[in-house]
Design an enzyme around this catalytic site. Structure first.
Site, mmCIF file in Angstrom:
data_model
loop_
_atom_site.group_PDB
_atom_site.id
_atom_site.type_symbol
_atom_site.label_atom_id
_atom_site.label_comp_id
_atom_site.label_asym_id
_atom_site.label_seq_id
_atom_site.Cartn_x
_atom_site.Cartn_y
_atom_site.Cartn_z
ATOM 1 N N ASN A 263 66.034 96.654 40.437
ATOM 2 C CA ASN A 263 65.736 95.619 39.448
ATOM 3 C C ASN A 263 64.233 95.390 39.452
ATOM 4 O O ASN A 263 63.711 94.580 40.216
ATOM 5 C CB ASN A 263 66.500 94.335 39.768
ATOM 6 C CG ASN A 263 66.238 93.245 38.743
ATOM 7 O OD1 ASN A 263 65.512 93.462 37.773
ATOM 8 N ND2 ASN A 263 66.808 92.075 38.958
ATOM 9 N N CYS B 26 63.292 91.807 36.306
ATOM 10 C CA CYS B 26 63.734 90.418 36.163
ATOM 11 C C CYS B 26 62.577 89.581 35.624
ATOM 12 O O CYS B 26 61.520 89.514 36.239
ATOM 13 C CB CYS B 26 64.219 89.841 37.481
ATOM 14 S SG CYS B 26 64.641 88.096 37.310
ATOM 15 N N LYS C 275 66.397 99.836 36.469
ATOM 16 C CA LYS C 275 66.698 98.907 35.374
ATOM 17 C C LYS C 275 65.428 98.518 34.636
ATOM 18 O O LYS C 275 64.487 97.989 35.216
ATOM 19 C CB LYS C 275 67.401 97.656 35.893
ATOM 20 C CG LYS C 275 67.822 96.728 34.759
ATOM 21 C CD LYS C 275 69.062 95.965 35.092
ATOM 22 C CE LYS C 275 69.482 95.028 33.981
ATOM 23 N NZ LYS C 275 70.639 94.226 34.375
ATOM 24 N N ASN D 200 67.270 94.863 30.362
ATOM 25 C CA ASN D 200 67.321 93.557 31.018
ATOM 26 C C ASN D 200 67.114 92.510 29.914
ATOM 27 O O ASN D 200 67.020 92.859 28.730
ATOM 28 C CB ASN D 200 66.226 93.473 32.086
ATOM 29 C CG ASN D 200 66.583 92.473 33.198
ATOM 30 O OD1 ASN D 200 67.147 91.401 32.924
ATOM 31 N ND2 ASN D 200 66.272 92.815 34.432
ATOM 32 N N GLY E 270 73.085 88.304 25.518
ATOM 33 C CA GLY E 270 74.138 88.010 24.545
ATOM 34 C C GLY E 270 73.960 88.774 23.244
ATOM 35 O O GLY E 270 72.991 89.524 23.069
#
Lengths: 263, 310
Positions: free
Chosen positions: B129, B132, B172, B199, B224
């Site tokens: 990751n 973030c 990611k 992400n 979303g």
């Protein structure tokens, strides 16, 4: 504790007064597994969102029905208030950690602000015939909720209204302080249970500490998942952030601080 | 006819392409009441760091039109507690476990984390990751805000981790870049076995009554359906440039939106925010993908990958 994803049928969706409504749902497993202070996540479907579920504390359970008492305050609850008997809703629950019942040596002292009565009626039913006292605060006399329900469980009821139209003239926590200040016996034996807006809960925590009275509060907050996965709904406690949906929504007052409840 | 849904990412073999995204599935136990975990192609854990992180100040989430804005801040118990308390649960499952890791201050933390996970038999792969948006990354020694915003830094992390583990590495990527394919290529050249994208997109919402940002940290990451078309576009662009498998994600809500990513070039897909709305959504998506393949007489998922006609 087992949790369920259910499609519930609306049996009744009744307007109570002002922004307050009561929703009665027919469920299968969820009802008999629920304990007071727990909540459900409800999905209100429409073409224009909302996207996420919304949390509602469980107001009452009777057989295979669950009742939710809710306040219309946003898009999801506006849509919910328009729903009719026979329609279906997706429900997730029972979720979270509820109230623990106080020892028999205590007098249960319930403090509710506005819609905060919702989980406390379920609790009062669990504390039936314990000669408890419920203090209900509302803006005006018409908006006092569930007085009958508390009395039916053997609780005495005291009322405060912000406009003085009934009972004590002032905030519910001011009434609480007045009662604690003059009643030594109550002060010694009381176990507080509170639910309501954050400023009211902060005041309750302050009084609980001032008079050294144990108790629990139920917190309300925005949630994304409701099942402990996202860590979005945390509250600051004395032992770090805790998830309101998992370790809560009910917390021991001694775990919380007034600053931690700032929003 | 049972369609062949299997996917290979490096040495990682998945029985189907359906993963759950880091940070949206906890450590899997949270979902066991609602979903048969064994149907999943793989489980990606909430990101683990070397030491426990308490996460950001609340409020951490708010809903926006067709989206969820969050700034959790990588709250997690740290690698030690993860291995002791969370990992044993996966013994019971027949699902490849992909552990997501992040550094707090130094790139070397990725190496240390990967070394520890390399020893764990239950860990099938590692997701880096580096994207973030809600924490500071490696700001002590470099000026990079986000590793995933810098091709060189991305390559550095991938190479360093590759040296210490034989487990497959998935990198990611962040959508908060000018050209995501540059970063994807850098990860590929450095030896990453796959890339996952996207992400969350950095975003912000304001409470006009209070005249305050809705999140305590002001800026958060948006997920979303609101971000799906952006994510699909980035997967398509990346698919045309890299050879390693792509795990596509961003607002997948149902089988159709999962298939969008596959047709745009994703080998696997990952469900995030939708898990919050329906904790059983993955089983519905999987059934939907199978149904689609049967309806269109497609025997192997590979035939769909990148198969849009334009």
């Amino acid at each position: 504790m087992k949790q369920y994803l259910e499609i519930a049928k609306i049996l009744k969706n009744t307007h109570i007064v002002g922004p307050y409504w009561k929703l009665k749902l027919s469920v299968s497993e969820l009802a008999h597994r629920a304990s007071s202070g727990q909540f459900v996540m409800l999905k209100v479907d429409s073409d224009q969102g909302p996207l996420l579920r919304r949390p509602f504390s469980i107001h009452q359970v009777k057989g295979k029905t669950v009742e939710l008492l809710y306040e219309v305050r946003g898009k999801a609850t506006e849509i919910l208030a328009k729903m009719k008997a026979g329609q279906r809703l997706s429900l997730l629950g029972p979720l979270g950690t509820g109230f623990s019942l106080c020892d028999l040596s205590y007098v249960p002292l319930l403090v509710a602000g506005g819609i905060g009565v919702a989980p406390l009626v379920f609790l009062a039913q669990n504390l039936r015939n314990r000669k408890g006292l419920a203090i209900l605060g509302a803006q005006k006399k018409e908006r006092i909720l569930c007085e009958k329900e508390f009395k039916a469980t053997g609780f005495r009821v005291k009322i405060s209204t912000n406009d003085g139209s009934r009972g004590f003239y002032g905030r519910v926590t001011e009434l609480l302080e007045e009662l604690l200040a003059k009643d030594t016996l109550l002060r010694k034996k009381a176990f507080l249970y509170a639910c309501g807006p954050r400023p009211m809960l902060k005041q309750t925590i302050m009084l609980s500490k001032k008079y050294n009275i144990p108790g629990q509060v139920s917190l309300e907050t925005h949630m994304a998942c409701g099942i402990g996965a996202c860590c979005g709904c945390v509250v600051q406690t004395l032992t770090g952030y805790k998830r309101v949906c998992k370790e809560g929504p009910v917390f021991a007052i001694k775990e919380l601080t007034e600053e931690g409840l700032a929003e | 006819m049972t369609p062949n849904l299997s996917v290979v990412i490096g040495t990682l073999k998945l029985k189907n392409p359906l993963l759950v995204s880091s940070g949206t599935f906890g450590y899997a136990q949270e979902f066991v009441d609602f979903l048969d975990l064994n149907i999943l192609g793989g489980i990606v854990t909430k990101t683990i760091t070397l030491f426990p992180r308490q996460g950001n100040r609340p409020p951490r989430t708010c809903e926006t039109p067709a989206g969820l804005l969050n700034s959790i801040g990588l709250e997690n118990p740290g690698i030690k507690v993860f291995i002791q308390e969370k990992l044993p649960y996966f013994q019971k499952l027949k699902v490849p476990l992909i552990v997501s890791i992040a550094a707090q201050d130094e790139i070397s933390e990725f190496v240390e984390l990967a070394e520890k996970l390399d020893k764990e038999r239950l860990v099938a792969a590692i997701e880096l990751n580096i994207s973030c948006p809600n924490v500071r990354h490696c700001t002590k020694k470099s000026n990079v805000k986000l590793i995933a915003q810098d091709a060189k830094a991305t390559a550095l992390v991938v190479k360093a981790v590759k040296k210490v583990t034989t487990k497959p590495i998935i990198t990611k990527l962040s959508p908060n870049v000018t050209d995501i394919t540059e970063i994807a290529l850098a990860a590929e050249e450095a030896g990453s076995d796959g890339v996952s994208l996207v992400n969350t997109i950095t975003a912000m919402a304001v409470d006009v009554e209070k005249r305050r940002p809705k999140l305590a940290m002001v800026i958060g990451g948006l997920s979303g359906p609101a971000i799906r078309p952006i994510a699909v576009r980035m997967v398509w662009e990346t698919y045309k440039k890299v050879r390693i498998p792509i795990i596509g994600m961003g607002g997948i809500m149902d089988a159709d939106s999962a298939l969008e990513f596959i047709l745009a070039g994703a080998s696997a897909i990952s469900v995030g925010t939708a898990n919050f709305i329906n904790p059983n959504v993955c089983s519905e998506i999987l059934r939907g993908i199978c149904g689609y393949m049967i309806r269109h007489r497609i025997t192997s998922l590979e035939r769909l990958r990148g198969a849009i006609m334009c």
